[in-house]
Design an enzyme around this catalytic site. Structure first.
Site, PDB file in Angstrom:
ATOM      1  N   GLY A  46       0.849  -1.188   0.000  1.00  0.00           N
ATOM      2  CA  GLY A  46       0.000   0.000   0.000  1.00  0.00           C
ATOM      3  C   GLY A  46       0.879   1.229   0.000  1.00  0.00           C
ATOM      4  N   GLN A  51       3.123   9.856   1.323  1.00  0.00           N
ATOM      5  CA  GLN A  51       4.392   9.117   1.273  1.00  0.00           C
ATOM      6  C   GLN A  51       5.228   9.460   0.047  1.00  0.00           C
ATOM      7  OE1 GLN A  51       2.429   5.090   2.144  1.00  0.00           O
ATOM      8  NE2 GLN A  51       4.395   4.987   3.178  1.00  0.00           N
ATOM      9  N   CYS A  88       6.075   0.066   7.388  1.00  0.00           N
ATOM     10  CA  CYS A  88       5.702   1.163   6.511  1.00  0.00           C
ATOM     11  C   CYS A  88       6.912   1.590   5.687  1.00  0.00           C
ATOM     12  CB  CYS A  88       5.213   2.321   7.380  1.00  0.00           C
ATOM     13  SG  CYS A  88       4.728   3.759   6.426  1.00  0.00           S
ATOM     14  N   LEU A  89       6.693   1.837   4.400  1.00  0.00           N
ATOM     15  CA  LEU A  89       7.792   2.244   3.519  1.00  0.00           C
ATOM     16  C   LEU A  89       8.422   3.552   3.990  1.00  0.00           C
ATOM     17  CD1 LEU A  89       6.233   1.467  -0.003  1.00  0.00           C
ATOM     18  CD2 LEU A  89       7.673  -0.006   1.401  1.00  0.00           C
ATOM     19  N   HIS A 130      -4.214   1.175   7.811  1.00  0.00           N
ATOM     20  CA  HIS A 130      -2.885   1.795   7.771  1.00  0.00           C
ATOM     21  C   HIS A 130      -2.850   2.939   6.748  1.00  0.00           C
ATOM     22  CE1 HIS A 130       1.710   1.269   7.818  1.00  0.00           C
ATOM     23  NE2 HIS A 130       1.499   2.099   6.809  1.00  0.00           N
ATOM     24  N   GLU A 131      -3.392   2.681   5.553  1.00  0.00           N
ATOM     25  CA  GLU A 131      -3.336   3.688   4.480  1.00  0.00           C
ATOM     26  C   GLU A 131      -4.300   4.846   4.739  1.00  0.00           C
ATOM     27  OE1 GLU A 131      -0.827   3.474   2.648  1.00  0.00           O
ATOM     28  OE2 GLU A 131      -0.371   1.380   3.085  1.00  0.00           O
ATOM     29  N   HIS A 134      -2.649   7.211   6.994  1.00  0.00           N
ATOM     30  CA  HIS A 134      -1.702   8.106   6.305  1.00  0.00           C
ATOM     31  C   HIS A 134      -2.422   9.350   5.797  1.00  0.00           C
ATOM     32  CE1 HIS A 134       2.217   6.232   6.107  1.00  0.00           C
ATOM     33  NE2 HIS A 134       1.757   5.091   5.621  1.00  0.00           N
TER      34      HIS A 134
HETATM   35 NI    NI Z   1       2.708   3.259   5.585  1.00  0.00          NI
END
Ligand code: NI
Length: 163
Positions: A46, A51, A88-89, A130-131, A134
């Site tokens: 995701g 991000q 998370c990236l 999670h997304e 963000h």
């Molecule tokens: Ni993330």
């Protein structure tokens, strides 16, 4: 299509509540194509607009058989509890155990602006949550107790220095 640079903790954009998506045009389509490409390139499941440095309520995901674009996402229903690992990236994929809802119902607009609802369970439901977080300026580490949050940040900073 192009791969965008991933913004990382503690960049301010990650803590900002995203602006609503209002234009469902070719540019949005191109942006989501870039987001998918960036996500796959980094082996993520995701990716949300903050991000890649854009304060927008928008994410893409391809997780557990659910591939979608979600603009202006909201979690409208949850049930149960699921404690599991996530990363998370934007935090170097350092994993931590987070308790989330086991089932979640997402309401969002697709790339053409059509509203839809989608229910998921387990890993995909975790991804919805999670997304969507963000898009609200929230990271998964914000769900952790202070000590564990600090441990993840410390590990991330250490890895960054070595990387
Ligand atoms: Ni993330």
């Amino acid at each position: 299509m192009s791969i965008r640079k991933i913004t990382e903790y503690p960049e301010e954009v990650l803590a900002r509540v995203g602006e609503p998506v209002t234009e469902f045009d070719k540019e949005l389509k191109a942006l989501t194509d870039d987001m998918f490409e960036t996500m796959y390139d980094d082996h993520g499941v995701g990716l949300a607009a903050p991000q890649i440095g854009l304060s927008l309520r928008l994410f893409v995901m391809d997780c557990d058989g659910i591939k979608l674009v979600a603009a202006n996402p909201e979690i409208i229903e949850t049930s149960g509890e699921d404690t599991g690992q996530e990363g998370c990236l934007s935090v170097g994929k350092v994993p931590a155990v987070v308790t989330r809802a086991m089932k979640a119902r997402l309401r969002a607009q697709d790339v053409n602006g059509e509203w839809f609802e989608k229910e998921a369970e387990g890993y995909a439901a975790r991804c919805f949550q999670h997304e969507t977080d963000h898009c609200d300026g929230k990271l998964f580490i914000d769900h952790l107790p202070k000590m564990r949050r600090e441990m993840v940040i410390k590990k991330f900073k250490k890895e960054k220095k070595w990387g």
